[in-house]
Design a protein around this motif. Sequence first.
Motif, PDB file in Angstrom:
ATOM      1  N   TYR A 152       7.493  -9.832  -5.713  1.00  0.00           N
ATOM      2  CA  TYR A 152       6.288 -10.087  -4.901  1.00  0.00           C
ATOM      3  C   TYR A 152       5.916  -8.849  -4.087  1.00  0.00           C
ATOM      4  CZ  TYR A 152       3.476 -11.833  -1.033  1.00  0.00           C
ATOM      5  OH  TYR A 152       2.496 -11.994  -0.096  1.00  0.00           O
ATOM      6  N   GLU A 153       6.900  -8.170  -3.506  1.00  0.00           N
ATOM      7  CA  GLU A 153       6.611  -6.950  -2.735  1.00  0.00           C
ATOM      8  C   GLU A 153       6.004  -5.875  -3.630  1.00  0.00           C
ATOM      9  OE1 GLU A 153       6.746  -6.652   0.407  1.00  0.00           O
ATOM     10  OE2 GLU A 153       7.727  -8.546   0.892  1.00  0.00           O
ATOM     11  N   ASN A 154       6.554  -5.707  -4.834  1.00  0.00           N
ATOM     12  CA  ASN A 154       5.996  -4.704  -5.765  1.00  0.00           C
ATOM     13  C   ASN A 154       4.568  -5.062  -6.170  1.00  0.00           C
ATOM     14  OD1 ASN A 154       8.404  -3.317  -5.711  1.00  0.00           O
ATOM     15  ND2 ASN A 154       9.254  -4.401  -7.498  1.00  0.00           N
ATOM     16  N   PHE A 155       4.334  -6.352  -6.417  1.00  0.00           N
ATOM     17  CA  PHE A 155       2.992  -6.791  -6.795  1.00  0.00           C
ATOM     18  C   PHE A 155       1.986  -6.556  -5.669  1.00  0.00           C
ATOM     19  CE2 PHE A 155      -0.032 -10.421  -7.474  1.00  0.00           C
ATOM     20  CZ  PHE A 155      -0.648  -9.888  -8.593  1.00  0.00           C
ATOM     21  N   LYS A 156       2.411  -6.851  -4.456  1.00  0.00           N
ATOM     22  CA  LYS A 156       1.529  -6.648  -3.300  1.00  0.00           C
ATOM     23  C   LYS A 156       1.262  -5.160  -3.083  1.00  0.00           C
ATOM     24  CE  LYS A 156       1.073  -8.014   1.538  1.00  0.00           C
ATOM     25  NZ  LYS A 156       1.726  -8.708   2.671  1.00  0.00           N
ATOM     26  N   LEU A 157       2.293  -4.312  -3.268  1.00  0.00           N
ATOM     27  CA  LEU A 157       2.118  -2.869  -3.121  1.00  0.00           C
ATOM     28  C   LEU A 157       1.159  -2.322  -4.176  1.00  0.00           C
ATOM     29  CD1 LEU A 157       2.964  -0.208  -1.774  1.00  0.00           C
ATOM     30  CD2 LEU A 157       4.903  -0.121  -3.362  1.00  0.00           C
ATOM     31  N   MET A 158       1.250  -2.864  -5.401  1.00  0.00           N
ATOM     32  CA  MET A 158       0.348  -2.396  -6.451  1.00  0.00           C
ATOM     33  C   MET A 158      -1.101  -2.751  -6.140  1.00  0.00           C
ATOM     34  SD  MET A 158       0.381  -3.433 -10.481  1.00  0.00           S
ATOM     35  CE  MET A 158      -0.029  -5.118 -10.060  1.00  0.00           C
ATOM     36  N   ILE A 159      -1.323  -3.960  -5.618  1.00  0.00           N
ATOM     37  CA  ILE A 159      -2.687  -4.369  -5.276  1.00  0.00           C
ATOM     38  C   ILE A 159      -3.240  -3.504  -4.147  1.00  0.00           C
ATOM     39  CG2 ILE A 159      -4.046  -6.264  -4.318  1.00  0.00           C
ATOM     40  CD1 ILE A 159      -2.263  -8.177  -5.846  1.00  0.00           C
ATOM     41  N   ASN A 160      -2.410  -3.219  -3.148  1.00  0.00           N
ATOM     42  CA  ASN A 160      -2.880  -2.377  -2.045  1.00  0.00           C
ATOM     43  C   ASN A 160      -3.190  -0.970  -2.524  1.00  0.00           C
ATOM     44  OD1 ASN A 160      -2.558  -4.523  -0.282  1.00  0.00           O
ATOM     45  ND2 ASN A 160      -0.433  -3.977   0.221  1.00  0.00           N
ATOM     46  N   SER A 161      -2.366  -0.455  -3.466  1.00  0.00           N
ATOM     47  CA  SER A 161      -2.619   0.896  -3.987  1.00  0.00           C
ATOM     48  C   SER A 161      -3.925   0.939  -4.766  1.00  0.00           C
ATOM     49  CB  SER A 161      -1.458   1.341  -4.864  1.00  0.00           C
ATOM     50  OG  SER A 161      -0.259   1.366  -4.130  1.00  0.00           O
ATOM     51  N   VAL A 162      -4.200  -0.099  -5.542  1.00  0.00           N
ATOM     52  CA  VAL A 162      -5.448  -0.136  -6.305  1.00  0.00           C
ATOM     53  C   VAL A 162      -6.650  -0.225  -5.373  1.00  0.00           C
ATOM     54  CG1 VAL A 162      -6.766  -1.499  -7.961  1.00  0.00           C
ATOM     55  CG2 VAL A 162      -4.361  -1.082  -8.355  1.00  0.00           C
ATOM     56  N   ASN A 163      -6.515  -0.981  -4.316  1.00  0.00           N
ATOM     57  CA  ASN A 163      -7.645  -1.125  -3.385  1.00  0.00           C
ATOM     58  C   ASN A 163      -7.949   0.170  -2.646  1.00  0.00           C
ATOM     59  OD1 ASN A 163      -7.985  -3.816  -4.042  1.00  0.00           O
ATOM     60  ND2 ASN A 163      -6.541  -4.531  -2.463  1.00  0.00           N
ATOM     61  N   GLU A 164      -6.953   1.063  -2.489  1.00  0.00           N
ATOM     62  CA  GLU A 164      -7.179   2.328  -1.796  1.00  0.00           C
ATOM     63  C   GLU A 164      -7.878   3.364  -2.665  1.00  0.00           C
ATOM     64  OE1 GLU A 164      -3.397   3.546  -0.471  1.00  0.00           O
ATOM     65  OE2 GLU A 164      -3.183   1.953   1.049  1.00  0.00           O
ATOM     66  N   ILE A 165      -7.980   3.153  -3.968  1.00  0.00           N
ATOM     67  CA  ILE A 165      -8.642   4.120  -4.856  1.00  0.00           C
ATOM     68  C   ILE A 165     -10.147   4.051  -4.636  1.00  0.00           C
ATOM     69  CG2 ILE A 165      -9.045   4.775  -7.247  1.00  0.00           C
ATOM     70  CD1 ILE A 165      -6.318   3.585  -7.919  1.00  0.00           C
ATOM     71  N   GLU A 166     -10.774   5.193  -4.524  1.00  0.00           N
ATOM     72  CA  GLU A 166     -12.211   5.240  -4.305  1.00  0.00           C
ATOM     73  C   GLU A 166     -12.956   4.942  -5.600  1.00  0.00           C
ATOM     74  OE1 GLU A 166     -13.226   9.005  -2.738  1.00  0.00           O
ATOM     75  OE2 GLU A 166     -12.082   8.776  -0.874  1.00  0.00           O
ATOM     76  N   GLU A 167     -14.073   4.248  -5.479  1.00  0.00           N
ATOM     77  CA  GLU A 167     -14.890   3.921  -6.640  1.00  0.00           C
ATOM     78  C   GLU A 167     -15.766   5.118  -7.010  1.00  0.00           C
ATOM     79  OE1 GLU A 167     -17.142   0.469  -5.992  1.00  0.00           O
ATOM     80  OE2 GLU A 167     -15.404  -0.877  -5.752  1.00  0.00           O
ATOM     81  N   ILE A 168     -15.801   5.443  -8.294  1.00  0.00           N
ATOM     82  CA  ILE A 168     -16.604   6.561  -8.792  1.00  0.00           C
ATOM     83  C   ILE A 168     -17.897   5.981  -9.347  1.00  0.00           C
ATOM     84  CG2 ILE A 168     -16.708   8.440 -10.458  1.00  0.00           C
ATOM     85  CD1 ILE A 168     -13.666   8.538 -10.388  1.00  0.00           C
ATOM     86  N   PRO A 169     -19.029   6.417  -8.843  1.00  0.00           N
ATOM     87  CA  PRO A 169     -20.315   5.868  -9.319  1.00  0.00           C
ATOM     88  C   PRO A 169     -20.578   6.275 -10.764  1.00  0.00           C
ATOM     89  CG  PRO A 169     -20.701   7.713  -7.855  1.00  0.00           C
ATOM     90  CD  PRO A 169     -19.224   7.448  -7.775  1.00  0.00           C
ATOM     91  N   LEU A 170     -21.201   5.361 -11.517  1.00  0.00           N
ATOM     92  CA  LEU A 170     -21.552   5.637 -12.902  1.00  0.00           C
ATOM     93  C   LEU A 170     -22.745   6.589 -12.977  1.00  0.00           C
ATOM     94  CD1 LEU A 170     -21.287   2.041 -14.359  1.00  0.00           C
ATOM     95  CD2 LEU A 170     -19.643   3.888 -14.621  1.00  0.00           C
TER      96      LEU A 170
END
Length: 415
Positions: free
Chosen positions: A40-58
């Motif tokens: 669960y800790e690894n899963f939560k860390l992965m979600i937080n890491s993904v949310n910190e990535i900036e979105e690149i506009p198309l």
Amino acid sequence: MDCKSFDIYASSYIDDYLTPEEKQVFEQHLDECPNCKLEYENFKLMINSVNEIEEIPLPKDFSMELGKKLRQEAPLKKKFASFRWKLVGCIAAGLLITVISGAMLSNLSFNMKSTEAPRAADAAMDSYGGIVNNEMATALDIGNDGMRQAKEEAMNFAMEDQEAEFSPAEPTLTEDTTMQTSRKIIQRGRITVEVENFDDMHQEVLNLVEASNGFVQHSEIYYYFQNREKPEESLKNANMELRVPSNDFTRIFESIKALGVVMEENTSGEDITESYMDIDNQVKNLKIQEERLRDILQKADRVEDLLQIENELNRIRTQINYLTTTLRGYDGLVSMATIDLNIRQVKDEGLSLLSLNDDLWSRAKNNFIHSINNIMKMLENGFVGLFGMLPPLMILAVIGGPIGYFGYKKWKRKR
């Protein structure tokens, strides 16, 4: 909750989709299971890491360029797929037609010979039986009251006779004694005897059977150990099926046991009294019907009536013959008992053991030649089997070749 349902509840717990009761159960499981808690800790860390990535506009023209490329590729793929399936369908249809045509041509003559005659005979019998039955029924219903009355009297007489025969009357002492003495029992025995002098034993058995007016139904004698250099050391075995009178069955069976060492014995008796009486009663009833039908046949004056009565007489006579033959077979089995005898010769205790060097080289040479012959037969069978597999392999190559080629091209284009 267990570890198997962790993946189902983990995502819903993080997204706050669980009910309070489910949250409590999930948190309690995390406290009790260190493996699930770490996952669960690894899963939560992965979600937080993904949310910190900036979105690149198309790119601005991304949608237009994507639609343009899709419109260009769609007709080509559709045309290619249609052509591919048409080609595969044509090849498969051609092979199927070829196989079916060959099978039909090879079996045409056999089917014509084997089906035309039985069908014609069945059709003729059905047509003849239907015409006769219809005409006879009409004749009996309309104009021949005397025939119908006589036939009804015959059936009533047969039923009365059968009811009287099977009526639950109280048996007397004489009838019980008769039933006990006239029971139909098929006696059978099996015995295995070991002897040292085979020829004497075999001759004694033949004398016993002949003296009791029996006969040998089957006899098989062979060597199960043979020494050509010393014929006196060869050993024989015999399987014999003896038929002896049932009255002498016990005496002969005991006499055979006394001729050698008994290794196995078994006797049995099959009571067929009820079956025998049932068949005998059927024969009696059929004979009564036959007599009544013959009386009716003398009174009949129409061709249709004569034909129907004669057909019925033929059917009854055939059934009587069949049942009578069965009764004769039962009588033969009851009157003559069967003994299955196995005579096995053994070595005399005074005989010496064979030397290991006797005929050693010839036996080894024969085994070597036998092995070589088996290898040659195996190679021949493999060669013949390979040629037998060529037609289906060719069919698979013709069908699978284009499919594999198109699949390879599609995989290569994707890469």
